[in-house]
Design a protein around this motif. Structure first.
Motif, PDB file in Angstrom:
ATOM      1  N   ILE A 211     -11.865  -8.717   7.518  1.00 28.00           N
ATOM      2  CA  ILE A 211     -11.673  -7.418   8.184  1.00 28.00           C
ATOM      3  C   ILE A 211     -13.034  -6.741   8.348  1.00 28.00           C
ATOM      4  CG2 ILE A 211     -10.339  -5.267   8.169  1.00 28.00           C
ATOM      5  CD1 ILE A 211      -8.521  -6.583   6.063  1.00 28.00           C
ATOM      6  N   GLY A 212     -13.320  -6.308   9.582  1.00 25.14           N
ATOM      7  CA  GLY A 212     -14.624  -5.710   9.883  1.00 25.14           C
ATOM      8  C   GLY A 212     -14.555  -4.198  10.010  1.00 25.14           C
ATOM      9  N   ALA A 213     -15.668  -3.540   9.746  1.00 21.47           N
ATOM     10  CA  ALA A 213     -15.856  -2.092   9.919  1.00 21.47           C
ATOM     11  C   ALA A 213     -15.035  -1.242   8.951  1.00 21.47           C
ATOM     12  CB  ALA A 213     -15.582  -1.671  11.372  1.00 21.47           C
ATOM     13  N   ASN A 234       7.834 -18.198  -2.409  1.00 23.66           N
ATOM     14  CA  ASN A 234       8.462 -17.028  -3.004  1.00 23.66           C
ATOM     15  C   ASN A 234       8.630 -15.974  -1.908  1.00 23.66           C
ATOM     16  OD1 ASN A 234       9.338 -15.272  -4.880  1.00 23.66           O
ATOM     17  ND2 ASN A 234       7.368 -14.942  -5.884  1.00 23.66           N
ATOM     18  N   THR A 235       9.185 -16.409  -0.779  1.00 21.08           N
ATOM     19  CA  THR A 235       9.155 -15.638   0.464  1.00 21.08           C
ATOM     20  C   THR A 235       9.376 -14.136   0.283  1.00 21.08           C
ATOM     21  OG1 THR A 235       9.997 -17.581   1.503  1.00 21.08           O
ATOM     22  CG2 THR A 235      10.017 -15.624   2.841  1.00 21.08           C
ATOM     23  N   GLY A 236       8.408 -13.402   0.766  1.00 21.91           N
ATOM     24  CA  GLY A 236       8.567 -11.951   0.814  1.00 21.91           C
ATOM     25  C   GLY A 236       8.264 -11.210  -0.481  1.00 21.91           C
ATOM     26  N   LYS A 237       8.535 -11.850  -1.629  1.00 19.42           N
ATOM     27  CA  LYS A 237       8.489 -11.090  -2.883  1.00 19.42           C
ATOM     28  C   LYS A 237       7.094 -10.590  -3.243  1.00 19.42           C
ATOM     29  CE  LYS A 237      12.531 -12.672  -5.366  1.00 19.42           C
ATOM     30  NZ  LYS A 237      13.003 -13.669  -6.284  1.00 19.42           N
ATOM     31  N   VAL A 238       6.071 -11.406  -2.975  1.00 22.51           N
ATOM     32  CA  VAL A 238       4.729 -10.972  -3.390  1.00 22.51           C
ATOM     33  C   VAL A 238       4.022 -10.120  -2.331  1.00 22.51           C
ATOM     34  CG1 VAL A 238       4.191 -12.769  -5.083  1.00 22.51           C
ATOM     35  CG2 VAL A 238       3.711 -13.164  -2.676  1.00 22.51           C
ATOM     36  N   LEU A 239       4.671  -9.935  -1.176  1.00 23.71           N
ATOM     37  CA  LEU A 239       3.998  -9.184  -0.104  1.00 23.71           C
ATOM     38  C   LEU A 239       3.505  -7.800  -0.542  1.00 23.71           C
ATOM     39  CD1 LEU A 239       5.662  -9.782   3.345  1.00 23.71           C
ATOM     40  CD2 LEU A 239       3.324 -10.206   2.641  1.00 23.71           C
ATOM     41  N   PRO A 240       4.346  -7.005  -1.216  1.00 23.35           N
ATOM     42  CA  PRO A 240       3.835  -5.688  -1.646  1.00 23.35           C
ATOM     43  C   PRO A 240       2.596  -5.829  -2.530  1.00 23.35           C
ATOM     44  CG  PRO A 240       6.211  -5.810  -1.920  1.00 23.35           C
ATOM     45  CD  PRO A 240       5.756  -7.193  -1.566  1.00 23.35           C
ATOM     46  N   ASP A 241       2.566  -6.883  -3.370  1.00 21.00           N
ATOM     47  CA  ASP A 241       1.393  -7.087  -4.242  1.00 21.00           C
ATOM     48  C   ASP A 241       0.165  -7.435  -3.409  1.00 21.00           C
ATOM     49  OD1 ASP A 241       3.074  -6.685  -6.329  1.00 21.00           O
ATOM     50  OD2 ASP A 241       3.363  -8.817  -6.782  1.00 21.00           O
ATOM     51  N   ILE A 242       0.369  -8.230  -2.340  1.00 20.72           N
ATOM     52  CA  ILE A 242      -0.758  -8.608  -1.470  1.00 20.72           C
ATOM     53  C   ILE A 242      -1.324  -7.355  -0.795  1.00 20.72           C
ATOM     54  CG2 ILE A 242      -1.442  -9.864   0.611  1.00 20.72           C
ATOM     55  CD1 ILE A 242       0.661 -11.983  -0.083  1.00 20.72           C
ATOM     56  N   TYR A 243      -0.428  -6.564  -0.226  1.00 20.22           N
ATOM     57  CA  TYR A 243      -0.899  -5.354   0.462  1.00 20.22           C
ATOM     58  C   TYR A 243      -1.600  -4.421  -0.530  1.00 20.22           C
ATOM     59  CZ  TYR A 243       1.922  -6.955   4.382  1.00 20.22           C
ATOM     60  OH  TYR A 243       2.438  -7.701   5.402  1.00 20.22           O
ATOM     61  N   ASP A 244      -1.110  -4.434  -1.765  1.00 17.77           N
ATOM     62  CA  ASP A 244      -1.723  -3.586  -2.787  1.00 17.77           C
ATOM     63  C   ASP A 244      -3.182  -4.003  -3.037  1.00 17.77           C
ATOM     64  OD1 ASP A 244      -1.422  -1.496  -4.699  1.00 17.77           O
ATOM     65  OD2 ASP A 244      -1.589  -3.052  -6.250  1.00 17.77           O
ATOM     66  N   VAL A 245      -3.440  -5.332  -3.025  1.00 18.52           N
ATOM     67  CA  VAL A 245      -4.816  -5.820  -3.227  1.00 18.52           C
ATOM     68  C   VAL A 245      -5.710  -5.275  -2.105  1.00 18.52           C
ATOM     69  CG1 VAL A 245      -6.308  -7.869  -3.273  1.00 18.52           C
ATOM     70  CG2 VAL A 245      -4.079  -7.926  -4.415  1.00 18.52           C
ATOM     71  N   TYR A 246      -5.226  -5.392  -0.852  1.00 18.18           N
ATOM     72  CA  TYR A 246      -6.026  -4.880   0.274  1.00 18.18           C
ATOM     73  C   TYR A 246      -6.161  -3.359   0.185  1.00 18.18           C
ATOM     74  CZ  TYR A 246      -6.097  -9.422   2.558  1.00 18.18           C
ATOM     75  OH  TYR A 246      -6.342 -10.741   2.849  1.00 18.18           O
ATOM     76  N   ASP A 247      -5.052  -2.706  -0.157  1.00 18.90           N
ATOM     77  CA  ASP A 247      -5.055  -1.244  -0.214  1.00 18.90           C
ATOM     78  C   ASP A 247      -6.110  -0.746  -1.205  1.00 18.90           C
ATOM     79  OD1 ASP A 247      -3.960   1.202   0.655  1.00 18.90           O
ATOM     80  OD2 ASP A 247      -2.950   1.407  -1.274  1.00 18.90           O
ATOM     81  N   ARG A 248      -6.241  -1.458  -2.331  1.00 17.27           N
ATOM     82  CA  ARG A 248      -7.211  -1.036  -3.348  1.00 17.27           C
ATOM     83  C   ARG A 248      -8.643  -1.310  -2.915  1.00 17.27           C
ATOM     84  NH1 ARG A 248      -6.516  -4.338  -7.458  1.00 17.27           N
ATOM     85  NH2 ARG A 248      -4.442  -5.140  -7.020  1.00 17.27           N
ATOM     86  N   GLN A 249      -8.840  -2.380  -2.129  1.00 17.30           N
ATOM     87  CA  GLN A 249     -10.223  -2.807  -1.871  1.00 17.30           C
ATOM     88  C   GLN A 249     -10.770  -2.423  -0.504  1.00 17.30           C
ATOM     89  OE1 GLN A 249     -11.769  -5.946  -3.889  1.00 17.30           O
ATOM     90  NE2 GLN A 249      -9.894  -6.584  -4.911  1.00 17.30           N
ATOM     91  N   ILE A 250      -9.911  -1.946   0.388  1.00 22.08           N
ATOM     92  CA  ILE A 250     -10.417  -1.497   1.696  1.00 22.08           C
ATOM     93  C   ILE A 250     -10.805  -0.030   1.568  1.00 22.08           C
ATOM     94  CG2 ILE A 250      -9.784  -1.036   4.099  1.00 22.08           C
ATOM     95  CD1 ILE A 250      -8.050  -3.497   4.033  1.00 22.08           C
ATOM     96  N   LYS A 251     -12.121   0.215   1.667  1.00 19.72           N
ATOM     97  CA  LYS A 251     -12.600   1.598   1.469  1.00 19.72           C
ATOM     98  C   LYS A 251     -13.528   1.995   2.609  1.00 19.72           C
ATOM     99  CE  LYS A 251     -12.273   1.233  -3.507  1.00 19.72           C
ATOM    100  NZ  LYS A 251     -12.901   0.494  -4.574  1.00 19.72           N
ATOM    101  N   ALA A 267      -6.232  -0.863   9.585  1.00 24.26           N
ATOM    102  CA  ALA A 267      -6.446  -2.139   8.882  1.00 24.26           C
ATOM    103  C   ALA A 267      -5.153  -2.595   8.212  1.00 24.26           C
ATOM    104  CB  ALA A 267      -7.567  -1.993   7.853  1.00 24.26           C
ATOM    105  N   MET A 268      -4.452  -1.675   7.562  1.00 22.33           N
ATOM    106  CA  MET A 268      -3.203  -2.040   6.882  1.00 22.33           C
ATOM    107  C   MET A 268      -2.135  -2.441   7.916  1.00 22.33           C
ATOM    108  SD  MET A 268      -4.082  -1.923   3.782  1.00 22.33           S
ATOM    109  CE  MET A 268      -2.543  -2.345   2.988  1.00 22.33           C
TER     110      MET A 268
END
Ligand SMILES: Cc1cc2nc3c(=O)[nH]c(=O)nc-3n(C[C@H](O)[C@H](O)[C@H](O)COP(=O)(O)OP(=O)(O)OC[C@H]3O[C@@H](n4cnc5c(N)ncnc54)[C@H](O)[C@@H]3O)c2cc1C
Length: 280
Positions: A211-213, A234-251, A267-268
């Motif tokens: 992801i740029g900029a 594990n279809t679908g179940k870890v998606l909120p956790d994945i978005y959480d990783v991006y949410d924490r690190q995209i600043k 970006a999200m």
């Protein structure tokens, strides 16, 4: 008064880099703007200029040892028209600048400029591109993520030139690139995303998302990419956790082109879009 050097060979150029404090200039599409004074007045440079466009050794464009080799003098347009350009990079080049700029500008210039909004950077990060650097003392290679240190900052030493970009030849079968900007073309990115993945029998076996900029350098999160692959079983179940990783690190930050809030939201949204349209 600054001097201009116009070497015809790489050896000559590297000797000049070693003996003088020079600024390399390729297409000049960033440098001319960066050093612009005002309308009708020539740009002012503070260093001696090293014009590298006449160096034939920097115009290599080939497939070699499972890599694409792109010489530092290869223009954006040449790359756009090369049959071997990876699709994800091709998609980014299509939306970059305008034909006149693409005829002059180089991919090496886009990398060395190290703008967080540089359009070739997310595809190059996703493709695990390597930059080849040379000085009179020898040569070295660095992954692009180690070469770009921050806005306008790279690991290039004063006596070095970037000579080529190496891209591992892969077999990913899904590619996606999207740039959010003021216009569809000839506009600098507010946010951009590049995704390349391999899907086998409906399962993602390999994925890279850049992801740029949205930070000082392109954001690529190995932790989240691994989770995308695990998500297959594990279809679908870890998606909120994945978005959480991006949410924490995209600043992202506020700047003249956009706000941090807009960049984060877009970006999200793009990550959700990538999942829904390409990965699911
Ligand atoms: C109207 C306009 C529109 C644009 N639109 C876009 C856009 O949509 N997206 C985007 O990403 N960019 C855009 N740009 C920026 C620019 O065109 C690109 O970044 C381009 O790829 C720069 O390449 P260049 O060869 O012109 O670089 P140059 O201006 O020649 O150099 C840029 C920097 O790289 C260094 N450099 C260049 N080659 C080497 C080398 N071989 N070794 C070491 N250092 C080197 C220079 O010293 C300088 O610091 C735009 C520019 C203009 C003027």
């Amino acid at each position: 008064m600054v001097k201009s050097f116009m070497p015809k060979t790489l050896a000559e150029a590297l000797k000049i880099c070693d003996e003088h404090d020079v600024c390399p200039i390729a297409g000049g599409t960033d440098l001319m703007v960066r050093n612009h004074q005002s309308a009708g007045i020539l740009p002012t440079f503070t260093k001696d200029m090293l014009f590298i466009k006449n160096i034939d050794e920097l115009t290599v464009l080939e497939k070699k040892d499972m890599h694409l080799i792109i010489g530092a003098n290869i223009t954006l347009n040449r790359l756009l028209n090369w049959e071997n350009t990876p699709q994800i990079l091709h998609l980014a080049l299509q939306e970059m600048a305008a034909p006149a700029i693409r005829n002059m500008g180089t991919i090496a210039g886009n990398i060395c400029n190290a703008s967080p909004a540089g359009d070739t950077l997310p595809p190059l990060y996703a493709l695990d591109a390597i930059v080849c650097l040379k000085s009179i003392a020898g040569e070295r290679e660095l992954p692009i993520r180690e070469f770009i240190l921050g806005p306008g900052k790279t690991a290039l030493k004063e006596n070095e030139l970037l000579t080529a970009i190496k891209i591992p030849i892969g077999d990913n079968n899904i590619n996606f690139y999207k740039k959010a900007a003021m216009r569809k073309a000839a506009a600098i990115s507010k946010v951009s995303i590049a995704m390349t993945a391999k899907k086998e029998k409906d399962k993602i076996v390999n994925i890279a998302i850049a992801i740029g900029a949205v930070g000082p350098t392109v954001v690529r999160l190995a932790e989240a990419e691994d989770m995308f692959i695990k998500n297959n079983e594990n279809t679908g179940k870890v998606l909120p956790d994945i978005y959480d990783v991006y949410d924490r690190q995209i600043k992202p930050i506020d700047d003249i082109r956009s706000t941090a809030k807009y960049r984060k939201q877009v970006a999200m949204n793009l990550l959700h879009y990538v999942y829904e349209k390409c990965i699911k």
